[in-house]
Design a protein around this motif. Structure first.
Motif, short mmCIF file in Angstrom:
data_model
loop_
_atom_site.label_atom_id
_atom_site.label_comp_id
_atom_site.label_asym_id
_atom_site.label_seq_id
_atom_site.Cartn_x
_atom_site.Cartn_y
_atom_site.Cartn_z
N GLY A 139 -20.75 23.25 17.98
CA GLY A 139 -19.67 24.26 18.03
C GLY A 139 -18.74 24.70 16.89
O GLY A 139 -18.40 25.67 16.59
N VAL A 140 -18.16 23.68 16.27
CA VAL A 140 -17.20 23.83 14.95
C VAL A 140 -17.99 24.37 14.05
O VAL A 140 -17.71 25.37 13.53
CB VAL A 140 -16.91 22.28 14.50
CG1 VAL A 140 -16.28 22.60 13.12
CG2 VAL A 140 -15.98 21.91 15.54
N LEU A 141 -19.38 23.90 13.66
CA LEU A 141 -20.23 24.53 12.63
C LEU A 141 -20.74 25.93 13.05
O LEU A 141 -20.64 26.83 12.37
CB LEU A 141 -21.48 23.89 12.60
CG LEU A 141 -21.49 22.30 11.97
CD1 LEU A 141 -22.71 21.49 12.14
CD2 LEU A 141 -20.88 22.37 10.60
N LEU A 142 -20.92 26.53 14.26
CA LEU A 142 -21.25 27.63 14.65
C LEU A 142 -19.88 28.75 14.48
O LEU A 142 -20.10 29.69 14.07
CB LEU A 142 -21.63 27.57 16.27
CG LEU A 142 -22.13 29.16 16.66
CD1 LEU A 142 -22.81 29.84 15.85
CD2 LEU A 142 -22.42 28.90 18.31
N LYS A 143 -18.96 28.02 14.84
CA LYS A 143 -17.66 28.89 14.79
C LYS A 143 -17.53 29.09 13.18
O LYS A 143 -16.86 30.30 12.69
CB LYS A 143 -16.27 28.10 15.39
CG LYS A 143 -15.09 28.80 15.29
CD LYS A 143 -13.92 28.02 15.93
CE LYS A 143 -12.71 28.71 15.58
NZ LYS A 143 -12.02 29.12 16.92
N ALA A 144 -17.67 28.12 12.21
CA ALA A 144 -17.54 28.46 10.88
C ALA A 144 -18.36 29.37 10.32
O ALA A 144 -18.18 30.20 9.61
CB ALA A 144 -17.58 26.97 10.29
N LYS A 145 -19.52 29.45 10.89
CA LYS A 145 -20.80 30.47 10.47
C LYS A 145 -20.47 31.70 10.78
O LYS A 145 -20.35 32.68 10.12
CB LYS A 145 -22.08 30.03 11.21
CG LYS A 145 -22.97 31.16 11.13
CD LYS A 145 -23.90 31.13 9.99
CE LYS A 145 -24.89 32.16 9.82
NZ LYS A 145 -26.10 31.93 9.53
N ARG A 146 -19.74 31.76 12.08
CA ARG A 146 -19.35 33.07 12.69
C ARG A 146 -18.16 33.89 11.82
O ARG A 146 -17.98 35.00 11.72
CB ARG A 146 -18.89 33.15 13.82
CG ARG A 146 -20.26 33.01 15.00
CD ARG A 146 -19.91 32.88 16.23
NE ARG A 146 -21.19 32.99 17.18
CZ ARG A 146 -21.35 32.62 18.67
NH1 ARG A 146 -20.13 32.16 18.91
NH2 ARG A 146 -22.40 32.92 19.17
N ALA A 147 -17.50 32.81 11.18
CA ALA A 147 -16.26 33.16 10.60
C ALA A 147 -16.63 33.36 8.96
O ALA A 147 -15.79 33.50 8.15
CB ALA A 147 -15.15 32.12 10.53
N ASP A 175 -23.12 29.65 5.17
CA ASP A 175 -24.18 30.48 5.04
C ASP A 175 -25.22 30.25 6.29
O ASP A 175 -25.64 30.97 6.94
CB ASP A 175 -24.51 30.37 3.71
CG ASP A 175 -23.71 30.95 2.54
OD1 ASP A 175 -22.91 31.98 2.82
OD2 ASP A 175 -23.69 30.40 1.55
N ASP A 176 -25.71 28.96 5.99
CA ASP A 176 -26.78 28.73 6.78
C ASP A 176 -26.70 27.29 7.55
O ASP A 176 -26.34 26.36 6.97
CB ASP A 176 -28.13 28.74 6.04
CG ASP A 176 -28.42 30.00 5.50
OD1 ASP A 176 -28.61 30.98 6.16
OD2 ASP A 176 -28.78 30.06 4.08
N LEU A 177 -26.96 27.49 9.02
CA LEU A 177 -26.94 25.96 9.69
C LEU A 177 -28.14 25.25 9.49
O LEU A 177 -27.93 24.13 9.91
CB LEU A 177 -26.42 26.46 11.03
CG LEU A 177 -25.07 27.06 11.33
CD1 LEU A 177 -24.78 27.40 12.65
CD2 LEU A 177 -24.05 26.47 10.50
N LEU A 201 -28.72 26.65 18.92
CA LEU A 201 -27.87 26.92 17.88
C LEU A 201 -28.06 27.94 16.83
O LEU A 201 -27.25 28.81 16.42
CB LEU A 201 -27.49 25.53 17.01
CG LEU A 201 -26.36 25.66 16.13
CD1 LEU A 201 -25.21 25.95 16.63
CD2 LEU A 201 -26.42 24.26 15.31
N LEU A 202 -29.33 27.95 16.22
CA LEU A 202 -29.62 28.77 15.14
C LEU A 202 -29.87 30.21 15.89
O LEU A 202 -29.61 31.11 15.18
CB LEU A 202 -31.10 28.32 14.64
CG LEU A 202 -30.88 26.84 13.94
CD1 LEU A 202 -32.14 26.47 13.44
CD2 LEU A 202 -29.93 27.04 12.67
N SER A 203 -30.15 30.30 17.04
CA SER A 203 -30.19 31.56 17.63
C SER A 203 -28.84 32.41 17.75
O SER A 203 -28.63 33.39 17.30
CB SER A 203 -30.99 31.54 18.86
OG SER A 203 -30.87 32.68 19.84
N LEU A 204 -27.92 31.50 18.32
CA LEU A 204 -26.57 31.95 18.31
C LEU A 204 -25.82 32.23 16.99
O LEU A 204 -25.19 33.14 16.91
CB LEU A 204 -25.72 30.76 19.05
CG LEU A 204 -25.98 30.65 20.42
CD1 LEU A 204 -25.21 29.43 20.94
CD2 LEU A 204 -25.42 31.82 21.29
#
Length: 166
Positions: free
Chosen positions: A118-126, A130-132, A154-157
């Motif tokens: 969730g932290v990584l996804l939030k950072a990607k959205r911010a 670049d790539d998860l 996760l990758l889809s989100l």
């Protein structure tokens, strides 16, 4: 921006990814209960690549006042119990938990949580990452349990095409 109360696992994995600095950038502050600090110190003493909490000025050690959860939380570690106790005491705070059993207990208590992903996804959205997909590969190499379904979700989100993983 709500503060987060972190368990050991998110701190460990974000540190090992060299992404621990995402936490103070994404959240108002980071609280660690003493049991989490102690677990990190024990791990470091055993040679595990973990941060020295005293070197992180953006982390505050906070002792939970509630002891009621202890008998109810069989099968959970001291850090997980203290994270949830602090989350119950401090309304509006987010718990960082990766362990499935701890998350189930958090659901029962009404504790709002996320985890390393969730932290990584939030950072990607911010736009801080670049790539998860390659980060997921590294996480799995380091022993993080990530099911194929969770990886795809996760990758889809994150708006990334599906990758095969390691």
């Amino acid at each position: 921006m709500p503060e987060v109360i972190a368990d050991t696992s998110p701190i460990q994995y974000l540190f090992q990814l060299d992404l621990l600095d995402l936490l103070p950038c994404l959240y108002g502050g980071i609280l660690l209960p003493p049991a989490v600090r102690d677990a990190l110190e024990r791990g470091r003493a055993l040679g595990v690549h973990l941060p020295t909490v005293a070197d992180l000025p953006w982390i505050r050690i906070v002792e939970p006042q509630t002891r009621v959860l202890l008998p109810l939380a069989s099968g959970l570690g001291a850090g997980e119990i203290q994270v949830m106790a602090l989350a119950k005491e401090t309304a509006g705070h987010l718990a960082l938990l990766d362990d499935r059993r701890a998350r189930r207990f958090a659901d029962l208590l009404g504790v709002v949580y996320t985890g390393t992903l969730g932290v990584l996804l939030k950072a990607k959205r911010a736009r801080m990452l670049d790539d998860l997909a390659p980060i997921c590969d590294t996480l799995e190499d380091r022993g993080f349990r990530l099911s194929p379904a969770a990886r795809r979700a996760l990758l889809s989100l994150a708006g990334e095409p599906e990758s095969p993983g390691p």
